[in-house]
Scaffold this active site. Structure first.
Site, PDB file in Angstrom:
ATOM      1  N   ASP A 150      -4.460  14.335 104.435  1.00 18.13           N
ATOM      2  CA  ASP A 150      -4.728  15.677 104.984  1.00 18.13           C
ATOM      3  C   ASP A 150      -6.223  15.972 105.018  1.00 18.13           C
ATOM      4  O   ASP A 150      -7.016  15.337 104.322  1.00 18.13           O
ATOM      5  CB  ASP A 150      -4.002  16.757 104.176  1.00 18.13           C
ATOM      6  CG  ASP A 150      -4.498  16.864 102.742  1.00 18.13           C
ATOM      7  OD1 ASP A 150      -4.701  15.807 102.106  1.00 18.13           O
ATOM      8  OD2 ASP A 150      -4.707  17.987 102.263  1.00 18.13           O
TER       9      ASP A 150
ATOM     10  N   HIS B 167      -5.781  10.285 100.492  1.00 22.40           N
ATOM     11  CA  HIS B 167      -4.963  11.389 101.021  1.00 22.40           C
ATOM     12  C   HIS B 167      -5.166  11.520 102.524  1.00 22.40           C
ATOM     13  O   HIS B 167      -6.270  11.320 103.032  1.00 22.40           O
ATOM     14  CB  HIS B 167      -5.233  12.705 100.282  1.00 22.40           C
ATOM     15  CG  HIS B 167      -6.605  13.298 100.439  1.00 22.40           C
ATOM     16  ND1 HIS B 167      -6.912  14.174 101.448  1.00 22.40           N
ATOM     17  CD2 HIS B 167      -7.732  13.169  99.708  1.00 22.40           C
ATOM     18  CE1 HIS B 167      -8.176  14.564 101.319  1.00 22.40           C
ATOM     19  NE2 HIS B 167      -8.698  13.965 100.281  1.00 22.40           N
TER      20      HIS B 167
ATOM     21  N   ASP C 221     -12.026   8.446  97.489  1.00 22.50           N
ATOM     22  CA  ASP C 221     -12.276   9.772  98.052  1.00 22.50           C
ATOM     23  C   ASP C 221     -13.652  10.274  97.616  1.00 22.50           C
ATOM     24  O   ASP C 221     -13.810  11.462  97.329  1.00 22.50           O
ATOM     25  CB  ASP C 221     -11.160  10.726  97.578  1.00 22.50           C
ATOM     26  CG  ASP C 221     -11.095  12.011  98.390  1.00 22.50           C
ATOM     27  OD1 ASP C 221     -11.761  12.080  99.441  1.00 22.50           O
ATOM     28  OD2 ASP C 221     -10.390  12.931  97.968  1.00 22.50           O
TER      29      ASP C 221
ATOM     30  N   GLU D  12      -3.563  16.946  99.534  1.00 24.77           N
ATOM     31  CA  GLU D  12      -4.517  16.959  98.424  1.00 24.77           C
ATOM     32  C   GLU D  12      -5.379  18.198  98.480  1.00 24.77           C
ATOM     33  O   GLU D  12      -5.692  18.807  97.462  1.00 24.77           O
ATOM     34  CB  GLU D  12      -5.392  15.698  98.479  1.00 24.77           C
ATOM     35  CG  GLU D  12      -6.288  15.507  97.262  1.00 24.77           C
ATOM     36  CD  GLU D  12      -7.705  16.047  97.417  1.00 24.77           C
ATOM     37  OE1 GLU D  12      -8.470  15.964  96.457  1.00 24.77           O
ATOM     38  OE2 GLU D  12      -8.052  16.588  98.491  1.00 24.77           O
TER      39      GLU D  12
HETATM   40 ZN   LIG Z   1     -10.711  14.402  99.617  1.00 26.04          ZN
END
Ligand SMILES: [Zn+2]
Length: 418
Positions: free
Chosen positions: A82, A80, A200, A177
């Site tokens: 963001d 992601h 992540d 996210e």
């Molecule tokens: Zn994350």
């Protein structure tokens, strides 16, 4: 490898991509679109296939299959773009600490801030590595630009190394996210994968395939407002006061995030808005098991009923809605995505370990939607704060491990369609 990966990472973290819960657009902020457009251009420049940005900003691309075996499952890698709304991501000044000596690290723009192995024990495994931090006034954004840099480097390596045999690999970069909308507008058919991974996670070897199951609750208390001078005579009912009573009645000692750990769930008030006339209290309810989540719902509903009984003149309403479910409920039926990740990690010399997620990931939603998606490490530490750091060598390990993982998938077969 390291300079390409590091250069990429440093380039990505300098774009402010903080997401914004109050925004109605997708992506929620224009900075995210800047990074997504940059990724699209870079994927095009490395000759990835089918490079596309959807109207909601999702960037997808393909790495064509190099094996002739026709029924290899298509796997996808997600990251992601963001960063968290909890900490500023504007004007990030990344600082590279080469050959970290194992001691406390200071920050150029914030002399009072210290990154200390005493409070960040994962640092002890980073001695001798090259660390990246921010300068002390912003987060770094390795959550999840470490994942973005890893996936981009992986894509480039797979495209260049045509000798490595694998099936079709899909790449997908997502917005928002951190505000829980990461896969809301994602077209799974367009992605066309049978299994996926989000990049992540934390330390090398980490695999997450169990997350919380989650509900959200909103309790609305309607009182009765009068002028305070005639409050007794006119029967004021103070909703703000009742909201305080509601919070005090919750079993905080055993059911709050700050008093629980491991597999225990919680009831967590996240926001209180209150006046005499009306108060609204928002909660998140979390548990790994559905029975435990149901128990949390019963407790909250019971406390609301008790409060209503104690003040019949108020009107109290408790509304609960589903958020996401533990991905393990689906993954346990077919553990291949997890088993192959473990095998790949071991094959490149890492010790695979399971990390429970006391939260949700985009993979929680994706798995429930039919795309099994565990989460893998990419080196993130101390996310959402000023003390965030990542080791370059840990990101490199994630690239190596995912390359192996892609290779291992070629021995698997797609389920035969009817
Ligand atoms: Zn994350």
């Amino acid at each position: 490898m390291s300079d390409t990966l590091l250069t990429r990472f440093l380039r990505y973290v300098q774009i402010d991509t903080q997401s914004d819960e109050t925004s109605k657009t997708c992506p929620s902020t224009p900075g995210q679109l800047l990074l997504l457009e940059m990724l699209k251009r870079e994927l095009g420049a490395m000759d990835a296939g089918d490079v596309k940005m959807t109207k909601h900003g999702y960037v997808m691309a393909s790495i064509p299959a190099t094996t002739r075996k026709s029924d290899v499952p298509t796997i996808a890698f997600f990251a992601h773009v963001d960063t968290s709304p909890d900490c500023s991501g504007k004007g990030v000044k990344p600082i590279v600490h080469r050959n970290y000596d194992g001691g406390a690290l200071k920050f150029a723009d914030n002399p009072r801030l210290v990154l200390d192995p005493a409070t960040s024990p994962e640092l002890s495994a980073a001695k001798g590595k090259d660390l990246v931090t921010a300068s002390g006034t912003t987060l770094l954004g390795s959550d999840d630009k470490a994942g973005v840099a890893v996936v981009m480097t992986l894509a480039e390596e797979l495209l260049q190394n045509t000798k490595l045999k694998h099936g079709l690999v899909r790449i997908c970069f997502t917005p928002d996210e951190e505000i829980g909308r990461g896969v809301e507008k994602l077209d799974l058919e367009m992605l066309g994968a049978e299994a996926a991974y989000t990049l992540d996670g934390g330390s090398p070897g980490e695999i997450s395939w169990e997350t919380f199951s989650a509900d959200a609750a909103e309790v609305t208390i309607n009182g009765l407002s009068t002028h305070p001078m005639e409050a007794r005579a006119k029967g004021m009912v103070n909703a703000a006061y009742l909201a305080g009573k509601l919070l005090a009645a919750l079993p905080r000692e055993r059911y709050a995030p700050e008093t629980t750990g491991g597999r225990e769930g919680f009831i967590h008030p996240t926001r209180v808005d209150g006046r005499v006339e009306q108060a609204v209290v928002k909660f998140i309810l979390r548990d790994f098991e559905l029975a435990g989540l149901a128990e949390k719902r019963r407790i909250l509903q019971g406390v609301c009923r008790g409060l209503q009984a104690s003040e019949p003149r108020a009107a109290i309403r408790c509304r609960i809605r589903k958020q996401y479910r533990n991905m393990a409920y689906w993954l346990r039926k077919d553990m291949r995505p997890v088993a192959l990740a473990r095998e790949a990690f071991a094959a490149v010399g890492l010790k695979p370990y399971d990390q429970l997620v006391r939260g949700g990931t985009d993979g929680s939603r994706l798995t429930e939607m039919g795309l099994p998606t565990p989460n893998l490490f990419c080196g993130e530490h101390n996310a959402h704060g000023l003390l965030e750091w990542v080791a370059v060598q840990d990101m490199e390990l994630a690239v190596t491990a995912c390359t192996k993982l892609v290779e291992l998938w070629k021995h698997e077969s797609k389920p035969r369609s009817l």
